[in-house]
Structure formats: C-alpha cells, structure tokens
Motif scaffolding. Structure first.
Motif, PDB file in Angstrom:
ATOM      1  N   TYR A 101       0.832  -1.202   0.000  1.00 40.76           N
ATOM      2  CA  TYR A 101       0.000   0.000   0.000  1.00 40.76           C
ATOM      3  C   TYR A 101       0.870   1.257   0.000  1.00 40.76           C
ATOM      4  N   ALA A 109      -4.497  -4.884  -1.794  1.00 43.50           N
ATOM      5  CA  ALA A 109      -5.858  -5.399  -1.574  1.00 43.50           C
ATOM      6  C   ALA A 109      -5.850  -6.922  -1.507  1.00 43.50           C
ATOM      7  N   GLY A 140      -4.858  -8.041   1.747  1.00 47.56           N
ATOM      8  CA  GLY A 140      -5.770  -7.767   2.845  1.00 47.56           C
ATOM      9  C   GLY A 140      -5.789  -6.341   3.369  1.00 47.56           C
ATOM     10  N   HIS A 141      -5.140  -5.398   2.706  1.00 47.74           N
ATOM     11  CA  HIS A 141      -5.152  -4.014   3.172  1.00 47.74           C
ATOM     12  C   HIS A 141      -6.543  -3.425   2.961  1.00 47.74           C
ATOM     13  N   GLN A 142      -7.120  -2.865   4.003  1.00 42.09           N
ATOM     14  CA  GLN A 142      -8.512  -2.399   3.969  1.00 42.09           C
ATOM     15  C   GLN A 142      -8.745  -1.202   3.047  1.00 42.09           C
TER      16      GLN A 142
END
Length: 120
Positions: A43, A70, A73-75
């Motif tokens: 990110y 993404a 798992g990065h929100q």
C-alpha cells in the motif's frame, strides 16, 4: 524474507531517522516488503507512486500496487485502486492489467526484479 524488518527500514528512511528523509530508499523497502507479503508495504509503495514521492508519479503502477495490497488484505487499498482505475484510459487499463499479471508472476516465482519506487 523478514517483512517486519523491511517495514522498519522503510519507515526509518521515510522519517529521516538517519538525517534527511530518503523517500526513494523508503520506497525500495516498502516495495520489497509488499512483494514479500506485507500489505502495508504494498500500500505504501502505491501511495509513493501515486504522489511521486521518491520516484516519478505513475498512476498505473500505483493502481497495481494498490491491487497487490488489496490482495494481501489491506482495507483501504481497494478504494484507492478503484479511484485511480475510474480515471484510466483504455490504454492505461491495459497497462494496469499487464502490471498486475507481472506482479502475480513475480510473487509466484520469487522474482525480485521490481517496477517503480526506489532504487533498483
């Protein structure tokens, strides 16, 4: 690879803990951490490319890094990626799709030849 150590190094360079901030080197370590599975690193690499921090601004590469983040798992990554994608031309979308495939292949094979952000 020790992604925790890569992230610590990236943050130290970004914050200028050893003098002036070195965003190119911070981007290098964020990129490595991302390719080694750290969503935060992927990110950050995207944000550096989006803003041209320590490297040239490149929305196509930024979107690809956000896509990787993404996937890891990065929100916030899907929203950041989608915002860029909405403004892409057909040619940019084709380049983005190609870059995402390259990243997937690089992660699959363990290839550490990266695109964008920091020294290579």
């Amino acid at each position: 690879m020790n992604t925790d150590a890569e992230l610590v190094l990236a943050k130290l360079f970004a914050e200028g803990a050893m003098g002036q901030p070195d965003f190119a080197t911070a981007g290098f370590w964020f990129r490595n951490a991302g390719m080694h599975g750290a969503a935060e690193g992927a990110y950050a690499a995207g944000t550096y490319l989006e803003a041209g921090r320590g490297t040239r601004a490149d929305p196509v590469d930024a979107a690809a890094w956000f896509s990787l983040a993404a996937e890891l798992g990065h929100q916030a990554a899907p929203g950041s990626r989608d915002l860029l994608l909405r403004g892409f031309s057909a040619a940019q979308r084709t380049m983005y799709d190609q870059r995402v495939r390259e990243f997937q292949e690089q992660r699959r094979t363990g290839d550490t030849t990266f695109h964008g952000v920091g020294p290579t």
